[in-house]
Each structure stands twice: as C-alpha cells, then as structure tokens.
Design an enzyme around this catalytic site. Structure first.
Site, PDB file in Angstrom:
ATOM      1  N   GLU A 265     -14.502  52.619 -28.125  1.00 19.87           N
ATOM      2  CA  GLU A 265     -13.389  51.629 -28.025  1.00 19.87           C
ATOM      3  C   GLU A 265     -12.505  51.927 -26.752  1.00 19.87           C
ATOM      4  O   GLU A 265     -11.924  50.947 -26.219  1.00 19.87           O
ATOM      5  CB  GLU A 265     -12.408  51.993 -29.256  1.00 19.87           C
ATOM      6  CG  GLU A 265     -11.173  50.989 -29.525  1.00 19.87           C
ATOM      7  CD  GLU A 265     -10.448  51.086 -30.754  1.00 19.87           C
ATOM      8  OE1 GLU A 265     -10.815  50.380 -31.635  1.00 19.87           O
ATOM      9  OE2 GLU A 265      -9.378  51.980 -30.788  1.00 19.87           O
TER      10      GLU A 265
ATOM     11  N   HIS B  65     -34.547  66.374 -39.502  1.00 18.75           N
ATOM     12  CA  HIS B  65     -35.214  65.584 -40.532  1.00 18.75           C
ATOM     13  C   HIS B  65     -35.178  64.141 -40.787  1.00 18.75           C
ATOM     14  O   HIS B  65     -35.518  63.600 -41.500  1.00 18.75           O
ATOM     15  CB  HIS B  65     -35.241  66.180 -41.685  1.00 18.75           C
ATOM     16  CG  HIS B  65     -35.396  67.810 -41.843  1.00 18.75           C
ATOM     17  ND1 HIS B  65     -36.626  68.289 -41.991  1.00 18.75           N
ATOM     18  CD2 HIS B  65     -34.674  68.980 -41.579  1.00 18.75           C
ATOM     19  CE1 HIS B  65     -36.675  69.622 -42.064  1.00 18.75           C
ATOM     20  NE2 HIS B  65     -35.558  69.914 -41.584  1.00 18.75           N
TER      21      HIS B  65
ATOM     22  N   LYS C  49      -9.912  39.585 -35.715  1.00 13.20           N
ATOM     23  CA  LYS C  49      -8.830  39.416 -36.710  1.00 13.20           C
ATOM     24  C   LYS C  49      -8.238  38.127 -36.668  1.00 13.20           C
ATOM     25  O   LYS C  49      -7.909  37.699 -37.764  1.00 13.20           O
ATOM     26  CB  LYS C  49      -7.924  40.871 -36.125  1.00 13.20           C
ATOM     27  CG  LYS C  49      -8.409  42.186 -36.313  1.00 13.20           C
ATOM     28  CD  LYS C  49      -7.175  43.213 -36.212  1.00 13.20           C
ATOM     29  CE  LYS C  49      -6.677  43.267 -35.100  1.00 13.20           C
ATOM     30  NZ  LYS C  49      -5.641  44.209 -35.145  1.00 13.20           N
TER      31      LYS C  49
END
EC number: 5.3.1.9
Length: 558
Positions: free
Chosen positions: A358, A389, A519
C-alpha cells in the site's frame, strides 16, 4: 527530482551490473573471502537482546554496497529522513505530516507540526489508554450485568485491524492476565457471525476502530454487533459499558451510543498502516498489558534512533532497502518473501503486505510523472517450516529469483522436550539459507546418486532433477527472543526500509489513492443489486456478473 534512471549513481550501478552480473556467484564469493560474514553483517545491541542482520548471502560485493549507499545519498535519503522526523508534511497529496515516530517517542523530545508540539497530546492519549487498560484488566470495569470483561472484539479494517492482529498474535505468551482478543474486519457477514457465536454479551467489550467513524465495513459490522448486544442487554444505555471508539469524530461516536469519555483519539498525521503505535493499539495493550505495550513502543523508538543517527553503511533499514532496490531495479525481481521461523509471527508477512504494497505500490512520482522503473514488490510469505512443504520448491528450483528474509529467535517461548522442537526449527532455518546460497552442483548430485546405488538408467533420468543452481539471495535476521521490545524494533526496521525505498523511487509512500476507485464504484453498484430488473449501465462483463447474481438470488427465493 530527476528520474531515477537518469541518476549518475544509478547509471553507474547499471553499467557494473551488465559487466559483472555473471561474476556474482555466492559460492565463489564465500570461497574468495573467508571473512565475508563479518564484512556483510550487522549486530544491533539493545538492552533487551541482540538483533543480527546477516546479509552476506546476497549477490553483492563491497563495491556494489558502496554504490548503493551512494545512490541513496544522491536521492536525498538523509534529508528526507530528517523531514519526516521533524514533522514536515511529506505526505504532500494529503497535506499531512508522517509521524508514527512521534507515537513511540520515548525521549519526549518535542516534535512540531504546524509549530505545535504533538508530544503532550500523544502522552495524554497514552495515559488515558493506560488507565482504561488497568480498569479492564483488573476487573474494575464492569458490564451491564456486573460481570468483568473477558473478551475484547476489535472491529476495524486495514491498518485498524492488521497491526493489532499481528502484534497480539506475536505476543500471545505475554497475555496470560489479559482478556481474550478477537478481530472482525471483513464485510462478509461470516466474519462477525462466527465471532459473535462464541461470545457472551455480558462480558464482551467492543472496540470500534475508525478514524472518521464512517468506514463502511467497520460501521456495518459495529451496527451488527450493537444489534446482537442489545438483544441481550435490552437497554441502549448499556452500550456505553461495552463499546469504545478509536476515532476523531465525536459527533458520530455519540450518535452510535458510545460515551465520548471512552473515545480514544489519534491524528491525521498517523497513517492507517503505521497506526498500531497509537490508540489503534488499544486491543494490544488490553491483551498483553500496558507495560508490555510500552515495551513495544520502546523497541520501535530504539530502531527509530538507530535509523536516524547511524551512517547509511551500517544502518539496518537502509541496508535492507538498498538490497531490495538492487534486486527490483537491476535483477528484475518482482516479489519478496518474508519467512519467519516463529509460529507467533504467522501474521507478520500479511501485515507487511499492507505496509509495503500500500505504501510503494505506486507508478506516479512526486512530480506527477509516470515512473520509468519498477517500484514496490509483491510481498508474501508463511512461517517456517510450513512454507518448506508448500512453496520453497519454487524458490529453490523455479525460474524466478525470489529474494527472501528469514527471521528466527534464538530462544523459544516453548522449550518443550528439552528444546528439541526449537533445535529442529533452528536447523531448518540455517539449512535453508545455506541450501539457497550453495545449491547442489552436478558433481555433488552425481556422487549422491552413486552412493545411493542407483542403476545407470535411473542415474541419467534423475541427475538433472537433483541439481540445484543455488545463488538465491537471502537475509537472515536472528534475534535473542521475540519480546515486545524486539518485536517493536523489527516492525520499525521494516517501516523505515519501506520509507527509504519510496524516497529512492521518488514516490509518496504515505497515501493510498488506489484504494478509492473500487470503493466509489461499489457505492454505485450496491443499489443496483436490488430488484429484478436487468442492469445495463456498465461494461458487458460487469452487467453480466450483476445480472447473474440477481437471477440466482431470485431463483433461490422462489
């Protein structure tokens, strides 16, 4: 500021890279300098243990490091650092100072914003937090039915969630006398529904963390929590005993039903992703105690002083930043892996995904032009040994170079089975960076297969797959123990690394306009989801998606 790629020091590095890239072989570098570890490592001695930064397993020479330091100086890193610490409005797109360092300024040296010392206000809020924590943790603070608080639920998103969540997980061993903590961030109703299902409203305290008290996800979740709470409490006046606010909007806080006395302020010079040091850290202080919260601040302040006063050549955040610049802007690396070998740090990489991506996920320079170089990397990672793994295969034998930071404490919080678990963890930590550096040559793989008694057919088939090129760069960050102080120092170290890279790239690391567009569009789309009429106001893909959802909902409701 001139474009980075036109900077003489940058051009010097480019020339060196093109002429000497093929000479950068870590095996040979170590063989040629038996003291390479001492030449490329940094020992940070604090009063709370040591932090070792070993950057010797990087594709650098002393000449490269000096050129990188010269680049930092030529890009004004030292002057920019002073402007930040002095409270200048370096976040120019929002006309704000950037002063998370003031929140942990344990020296109380005055720091001025618009000619006013911010430290008295910082200390006032800290004292208020201290008093509140004492009342809640001691059991003095009672809920509507007279019960003490057993559970604290932090409702926030982004910086109001990721930092406190990461730190409370990291410092679990210090939480024995505190309430349990829960974090609700996602607007997906599953998040709050699952959390509330485990709680008793009589002993629950909700922290609503929103600077403006208008953040859609946070306020929607807060209203849902209040609705759930009032089903038991019945009386709206009981809200004041079970809800507190971390905000600056007194009017909205009062409208919600929270007593303004239980509103903890912070300021516009506190960026969300740098806010865990502020009142946003209230859930941390409640969970681990205010003394430990202060230790967290002290560790960060120690790193602030190191960053501000240490020459760039021996400055941990600066060195980490420069190594990142080397790989991103010269080797073309696109990602950076953060690999903590401590289960308590299992949210560390997620926290710095926001902190880094950000901050430096920008393509516009401070002068408003498009960059002509790469900027922030994709940050990712998981705790060791789980990652071994899962994705280490790609780091070892994939086609992409992925610089990695490996972090581990020398002392574990849980020395079970006489320390066996931690010894195995340490061995794996040490083995991975050695393996990534050295690899396994064709000759070594051949001897291994011969020793295993493989047939000639198997030998030829397996040999290419058993070879590891190595030469994969890593940093090793080893610290005495994961204490509040050391955690604070580590977080601040990475914060300042991000800042330095932003300065070199000439971008504003402290705004986040990229968050806004989605938004804005969501607000337009939300009412379009009502009713059954087809939507045609978007592109064909978005229209198709909206209409599919509406058709499915309508079909299921019949």
């Amino acid at each position: 500021m001139a474009a980075l790629t036109q900077n003489p020091q940058f051009k010097k590095l480019q020339t060196w890279y093109h002429e000497h890239r093929s000479d950068l072989n870590l095996r040979r570098l170590f063989e040629g300098d038996k003291d390479r570890f001492n030449h490329f490592s940094l020992n940070l001695n604090t009063n709370h243990g040591r932090i070792l930064l070993d950057y010797s397993k990087n594709l650098v020479t002393e000449a490269v490091m000096q050129m990188l330091v010269d680049l930092a100086k030529s890009r004004g890193v030292e002057a920019a650092r002073e402007r930040m610490f002095n409270g200048e409005k370096i976040n120019f797109t929002e006309d704000r100072a950037v002063l998370h360092v003031a929140l942990r300024n344990r020296s109380n040296t005055p720091i001025l914003v618009d000619g006013k010392d911010v430290m008295p206000e910082v200390n006032r809020v800290l004292e208020k937090m201290k008093s509140f924590c004492k009342r809640v943790r001691s059991g003095e603070w009672k809920g509507y039915s007279g019960k003490s608080i057993t559970d604290v639920i932090n409702i926030g998103i982004g910086g109001s969630d990721l930092g406190p969540l990461m730190v409370t997980e990291a410092l679990k061993p210090y939480s024995a006398e505190g309430p349990r903590v829960w974090f609700v961030s996602n607007i997906d109703g599953t998040h709050i529904a699952k959390t509330l299902a485990t709680l008793n409203p009589e002993s629950s305290l909700f922290i609503i963390a929103s600077k403006t008290f208008t953040t859609q996800e946070t306020i929607t979740n807060a209203e849902t929590a209040k609705e759930w709470f009032l089903q038991s409490a019945k009386d709206p006046s009981a809200v004041a005993k079970h809800f507190v606010a971390l905000s600056t909007n007194t009017t909205k806080v009062k409208e919600f039903g929270i007593d303004p006395q239980n509103m903890f302020e912070f300021w516009d010079w506190v960026g969300g992703r740098y806010s865990l040091w502020s009142a946003i850290g209230l859930s941390i202080a409640l969970h681990v105690g205010f003394d430990n919260f202060e230790q967290l601040l002290s560790g960060a302040h120690w790193m602030d002083q190191h960053f501000r006063t240490t020459p760039l050549e021996k400055n941990a955040p600066v060195l980490l930043a420069l190594l990142g610049i080397w790989y991103i802007n010269f080797f073309g690396c696109e990602t950076h892996a953060m690999l903590p070998y401590d289960q308590y740090l299992h949210r560390f990489a997620a926290y710095f995904q926001q902190g880094d991506m950000e901050s430096n996920g920008k393509y516009i320079t401070k002068s408003g032009t498009r960059v002509d170089h790469q900027t922030g990397p994709i940050v990712w990672g998981e705790p060791g040994t789980n990652g071994q793994h899962a994705f280490y295969q790609l780091i070892h034998q994939g086609t992409k170079m992925i610089p990695c930071d490996f972090l581990i404490p020398v002392q574990t919080q849980h020395p079970i089975r006489k320390g066996l678990h931690h010894k195995i963890l340490l061995a794996n930590f040490l083995a991975q960076t050695e393996a990534l550096m050295k690899g396994k040559s064709t000759e070594e793989a051949r001897k291994e297969l011969q020793a295993a008694g493989k047939s000639p057919e198997d030998f030829e088939k397996l040999l290419p797959h058993k070879v590891f090129e190595g030469n994969r760069p890593t940093n090793s960050i080893v610290f005495t123990k994961l204490t509040p102080f050391i955690l604070g120092a580590l977080i601040a170290m990475y914060e300042h690394k991000i800042f330095v890279q932003g300065v070199i790239w000439d971008i504003n690391s402290f705004d986040q306009w990229g968050v806004e567009l989605g938004k804005q569009l969501a607000k337009k789309i939300e009412p379009e989801l009502d009713g059954s009429s087809p939507v045609t106001s978007h592109d064909s893909s978005t229209n198709g998606l909206i209409n599919f959802i509406k058709q499915e909902r309508e079909a299921r409701s019949q």
